[in-house]
Write an enzyme that holds these catalytic residues in place. Structure first.
Site, PDB file in Angstrom:
ATOM      1  N   LYS A 197      53.192  32.700  29.450  1.00  0.00           N
ATOM      2  CA  LYS A 197      52.497  31.606  30.135  1.00  0.00           C
ATOM      3  C   LYS A 197      51.091  32.064  30.485  1.00  0.00           C
ATOM      4  CE  LYS A 197      51.908  30.349  34.396  1.00  0.00           C
ATOM      5  NZ  LYS A 197      50.585  29.710  34.356  1.00  0.00           N
ATOM      6  N   GLY A 250      48.420  39.553  37.796  1.00  0.00           N
ATOM      7  CA  GLY A 250      47.865  38.523  38.672  1.00  0.00           C
ATOM      8  C   GLY A 250      47.734  39.058  40.079  1.00  0.00           C
ATOM      9  N   SER A 251      47.779  38.156  41.029  1.00  0.00           N
ATOM     10  CA  SER A 251      47.507  38.546  42.410  1.00  0.00           C
ATOM     11  C   SER A 251      48.702  39.254  43.040  1.00  0.00           C
ATOM     12  CB  SER A 251      47.144  37.314  43.231  1.00  0.00           C
ATOM     13  OG  SER A 251      48.244  36.434  43.231  1.00  0.00           O
ATOM     14  N   THR A 252      48.425  40.007  44.075  1.00  0.00           N
ATOM     15  CA  THR A 252      49.479  40.739  44.778  1.00  0.00           C
ATOM     16  C   THR A 252      50.481  39.786  45.425  1.00  0.00           C
ATOM     17  OG1 THR A 252      48.118  42.697  45.086  1.00  0.00           O
ATOM     18  CG2 THR A 252      49.866  42.350  46.701  1.00  0.00           C
ATOM     19  N   VAL A 254      51.473  36.714  44.507  1.00  0.00           N
ATOM     20  CA  VAL A 254      52.403  36.157  43.516  1.00  0.00           C
ATOM     21  C   VAL A 254      53.296  37.275  42.967  1.00  0.00           C
ATOM     22  CG1 VAL A 254      52.614  34.986  41.282  1.00  0.00           C
ATOM     23  CG2 VAL A 254      50.875  34.231  42.914  1.00  0.00           C
ATOM     24  N   GLY A 255      52.719  38.458  42.739  1.00  0.00           N
ATOM     25  CA  GLY A 255      53.509  39.588  42.234  1.00  0.00           C
ATOM     26  C   GLY A 255      54.659  39.946  43.167  1.00  0.00           C
ATOM     27  N   CYS A 306      40.133  43.089  37.791  1.00  0.00           N
ATOM     28  CA  CYS A 306      41.093  43.645  38.742  1.00  0.00           C
ATOM     29  C   CYS A 306      40.574  44.972  39.288  1.00  0.00           C
ATOM     30  CB  CYS A 306      42.440  43.826  38.083  1.00  0.00           C
ATOM     31  SG  CYS A 306      42.342  44.685  36.523  1.00  0.00           S
TER      32      CYS A 306
HETATM   33  P1  NAP Z   1      47.469  34.528  40.310  1.00  0.00           P
HETATM   34  O1  NAP Z   1      47.093  33.385  41.141  1.00  0.00           O
HETATM   35  O2  NAP Z   1      48.437  35.511  40.839  1.00  0.00           O
HETATM   36  O3  NAP Z   1      48.002  33.937  38.928  1.00  0.00           O
HETATM   37  C1  NAP Z   1      48.394  34.730  37.840  1.00  0.00           C
HETATM   38  C2  NAP Z   1      49.358  33.935  36.984  1.00  0.00           C
HETATM   39  O4  NAP Z   1      50.582  33.726  37.704  1.00  0.00           O
HETATM   40  C3  NAP Z   1      48.849  32.541  36.624  1.00  0.00           C
HETATM   41  O5  NAP Z   1      49.265  32.233  35.312  1.00  0.00           O
HETATM   42  C4  NAP Z   1      49.534  31.686  37.672  1.00  0.00           C
HETATM   43  O6  NAP Z   1      49.590  30.319  37.368  1.00  0.00           O
HETATM   44  C5  NAP Z   1      50.903  32.347  37.721  1.00  0.00           C
HETATM   45  N1  NAP Z   1      51.690  32.051  38.929  1.00  0.00           N
HETATM   46  C6  NAP Z   1      51.254  31.609  40.140  1.00  0.00           C
HETATM   47  N2  NAP Z   1      52.296  31.459  40.984  1.00  0.00           N
HETATM   48  C7  NAP Z   1      53.413  31.807  40.300  1.00  0.00           C
HETATM   49  C8  NAP Z   1      54.803  31.889  40.641  1.00  0.00           C
HETATM   50  N3  NAP Z   1      55.248  31.571  41.855  1.00  0.00           N
HETATM   51  N4  NAP Z   1      55.669  32.304  39.700  1.00  0.00           N
HETATM   52  C9  NAP Z   1      55.241  32.643  38.469  1.00  0.00           C
HETATM   53  N5  NAP Z   1      53.952  32.587  38.095  1.00  0.00           N
HETATM   54  C10 NAP Z   1      53.037  32.191  38.999  1.00  0.00           C
HETATM   55  O7  NAP Z   1      46.181  35.358  39.873  1.00  0.00           O
HETATM   56  P2  NAP Z   1      44.809  34.746  39.335  1.00  0.00           P
HETATM   57  O8  NAP Z   1      44.082  34.179  40.490  1.00  0.00           O
HETATM   58  O9  NAP Z   1      45.041  33.894  38.157  1.00  0.00           O
HETATM   59  O10 NAP Z   1      44.123  36.093  38.784  1.00  0.00           O
HETATM   60  C11 NAP Z   1      43.429  36.966  39.588  1.00  0.00           C
HETATM   61  C12 NAP Z   1      44.312  38.100  40.077  1.00  0.00           C
HETATM   62  O11 NAP Z   1      44.830  38.844  38.981  1.00  0.00           O
HETATM   63  C13 NAP Z   1      43.548  39.097  40.915  1.00  0.00           C
HETATM   64  O12 NAP Z   1      44.317  39.460  42.015  1.00  0.00           O
HETATM   65  C14 NAP Z   1      43.381  40.285  39.970  1.00  0.00           C
HETATM   66  O13 NAP Z   1      43.179  41.514  40.586  1.00  0.00           O
HETATM   67  C15 NAP Z   1      44.657  40.246  39.223  1.00  0.00           C
HETATM   68  N6  NAP Z   1      44.523  41.008  37.987  1.00  0.00           N
HETATM   69  C16 NAP Z   1      45.154  42.226  37.883  1.00  0.00           C
HETATM   70  C17 NAP Z   1      45.010  42.992  36.733  1.00  0.00           C
HETATM   71  C18 NAP Z   1      45.674  44.329  36.589  1.00  0.00           C
HETATM   72  O14 NAP Z   1      45.812  44.790  35.474  1.00  0.00           O
HETATM   73  N7  NAP Z   1      46.087  44.976  37.671  1.00  0.00           N
HETATM   74  C19 NAP Z   1      44.232  42.515  35.672  1.00  0.00           C
HETATM   75  C20 NAP Z   1      43.607  41.285  35.818  1.00  0.00           C
HETATM   76  C21 NAP Z   1      43.770  40.535  36.975  1.00  0.00           C
HETATM   77  P3  NAP Z   1      48.733  29.291  38.320  1.00  0.00           P
HETATM   78  O15 NAP Z   1      47.323  29.656  38.170  1.00  0.00           O
HETATM   79  O16 NAP Z   1      49.066  27.935  37.817  1.00  0.00           O
HETATM   80  O17 NAP Z   1      49.177  29.479  39.731  1.00  0.00           O
END
Ligand code: NAP
Ligand code: MG
Length: 500
Positions: A197, A250-252, A254-255, A306
């Site tokens: 996704k 993704g974000s902490t 949601v993780g 990130c």
């Molecule tokens: P996010 O809000 O956590 O979303 C990431 C993905 O998860 C999106 O596809 C999102 O869809 C989905 N999602 C949201 N809620 C969910 C749930 N309850 N169950 C399953 N999936 C869900 O993060 P973002 O704002 O898109 O991205 C930025 C974040 O990613 C930052 O915190 C960044 O540090 C992190 N990141 C980490 C790395 C790494 O390698 N450590 C690399 C790149 C980015 P929706 O958008 O529809 O909610």
């Protein structure tokens, strides 16, 4: 037309063909239309340019079933060198479509064309080639056994690394195809199949990638793409009983929710989460070179990395000179539409995101930091944001503790190595950290004491496909890239052979 207006006439014919259409899902090799769709918005204009499909429960079920069939069928039947060969072919095809794919990724995300071409296409091709090689190198062990309660005969033991099963991958928008390939390539090399996704904003590059995979001879159903929201489609994947592993970036917050759900179902999971990575300039750092590195550690990809170097710690003896230089670099950056050749900085992902980032700047100033560059944004419908530097940062300030995910640098001075190590480690995150110095003994000490999954010396954010990349503390669990990410997609089987 102003230099901030995205000039769509710059698009090549292939990318222009994406405009004004509704893009389906990719399930079992087919393009699947759904009942509901949503708008894709160009961050540089705020305008809708195409639509994407919102998957429902039926489509998620279909995609997992397609992945399962492929896992048990055609994909399993291929010998490892055939998996390798097809992944190599896919890398070639991806490179051959660089212009189309980088342009559609830029349209969706507002990231610079140079960045989408360099990271989403070229780096991904490189990652596919590296991962392809692992398909033929997955090994187990062989040994003579003792089983004490079996008194006679010959006992031999073997371990096998088998694919974990169907992988559910969920990825963000900041490096959409690049991160998707970090999930897909090791999964396929280990013999798994996948349902991915993408983030709702950035589905097009990975949809195109999935069709290229068919051309490369990767069977239908090995890669499936379901688009839509995280709270709906993402959760369905996390909770689907036929998915064996969740690979999330993704974000902490949601993780954390995903870890709880996955643990309750005994699924494997790998979480690459947020960061607040420090950049440390010791007293012997070259002022010009390290100021330049520090500026681009945070302003690269418009701060939406990130491991962006979002906290800068500079030894007091060079602090003022460095901050002046970083502020000057920030002030000289020209904002421009991301499709324009040679653009230095485009918009952030959306106007809503710009508001969130701006709130952090206001909070920093209210909490006592000093604005030394940026802060004011241009009047435009695009989500443009000036690169911003705040000096006098203190650990307790919200914008020092929270991940901002925008072009905002929080800077502070320090006096001693111990002091800067405790400042750097005073964070709930532990993704990356960099130190600029040429003192070898100090390098050994600091690498050991920094609490981060990646520590860089005299460079920031250098990620190699051969090295594991993962976060400590609230930055994650597990690793992308490297051998570690391939092994994470396997499960061990032990086998005992007995002859009287
Ligand atoms: P996010 O809000 O956590 O979303 C990431 C993905 O998860 C999106 O596809 C999102 O869809 C989905 N999602 C949201 N809620 C969910 C749930 N309850 N169950 C399953 N999936 C869900 O993060 P973002 O704002 O898109 O991205 C930025 C974040 O990613 C930052 O915190 C960044 O540090 C992190 N990141 C980490 C790395 C790494 O390698 N450590 C690399 C790149 C980015 P929706 O958008 O529809 O909610
Ligand atoms: Mg989100």
């Amino acid at each position: 037309m102003s230099h901030l207006d995205n000039d769509l006439s710059l698009l090549g014919d292939a990318a222009r063909g994406y405009l004004g259409r509704t893009h389906g899902l990719h399930i079992g090799g087919e393009d699947v239309a759904t009942r509901h769709s949503y708008a894709l918005i160009d961050p540089a204009s705020g305008q809708e340019f195409a639509r994407a499909s919102e998957a429902g429960e039926d489509e998620v079920d279909r995609s997992v079933a397609a992945a399962r069939n492929a896992l048990e069928g055609e994909w399993k039947a291929l010998r490892p060198h055939e998996r390798e060969r097809r992944l190599l072919k896919l890398a070639d095809l991806l490179e051959a479509h660089e212009r189309e794919i980088s342009e559609v990724e830029t349209l969706c995300s507002g990231r610079l064309l140079a960045n989408t071409a360099g990271v989403d296409v070229q780096y991904s091709a490189h990652a596919l080639r590296y991962m392809a090689g692992w398909a033929t190198k997955l090994e187990g062990q062989t040994m003579r056994l003792s089983v004490p309660y079996v008194p006679e005969g010959d006992l031999r033991g073997f371990t096998f690394r088998e694919p974990v099963g169907v992988v559910g991958a969920i990825v963000p928008w900041n490096v959409a195809l690049g991160i998707a390939v970090w999930k897909i390539a090791p999964a396929l090399s280990a013999g798994c199949t996948i349902v991915l996704k993408p983030a709702p904003q950035t589905p097009l590059s990975v949809l195109r990638f999935a069709r290229l995979a068919l051309e490369a001879g990767i069977p239908e159903g090995v890669i499936n793409i379901v688009t839509g929201s995280g709270s709906a489609v993402g959760e369905m994947l996390v909770n689907h009983r036929d998915i064996a592993m969740i690979s999330f970036t993704g974000s902490t917050s949601v993780g954390r929710a995903i870890a709880v759900q996955a643990a309750g179902q005994f699924k494997k999971y790998s979480l690459e989460l947020g960061g607040k990575s420090p950049v440390i300039l010791m007293e012997d750092a070259d002022i010009d070179a390290s100021a330049h590195a520090a500026a681009w550690a945070i302003f690269g990809n418009h701060g939406q990395n990130c491991c962006a170097g979002s906290r800068l710690y500079v030894h007091r003896s060079i602090h003022d000179a460095v901050i002046e230089r970083v502020a000057q670099i920030a002030n000289e950056i020209e904002l421009s539409a991301p499709l324009r050749p040679g653009a230095a900085m485009g918009p952030v992902i959306s106007r809503a995101h710009r508001e969130r980032v701006s709130d952090y700047i206001e909070a920093g100033v209210a909490q006592g930091a000093k604005l030394v560059a940026g802060g004011r944004n241009p009047e435009h419908d695009g989500a443009y944001m000036r690169p911003t530097v705040l000096a006098g940062a203190e650990s307790e300030m919200t914008p020092v503790q929270d991940e901002i995910f925008g072009p905002v640098l929080m800077a502070a001075a320090f006096d001693t190595e111990d002091e800067v190590l405790s400042l750097a480690n005073d964070s709930r995150f532990g993704l990356g950290a960099s130190v600029f110095t040429n003192d070898a003994e100090r390098i050994h000490r600091m690498v050991e004491r920094l609490e981060a999954g990646s520590v860089w010396i005299n460079i920031h954010n250098a990620l190699d496909v051969a090295l594991p990349f993962g976060g400590w503390k609230e930055s994650g669990v597990g690793n992308d890239l490297g051998e570690a990410s391939v092994l994470a997609h396997t499960r061990l089987k032990a086998s005992v052979h007995y002859h009287r």
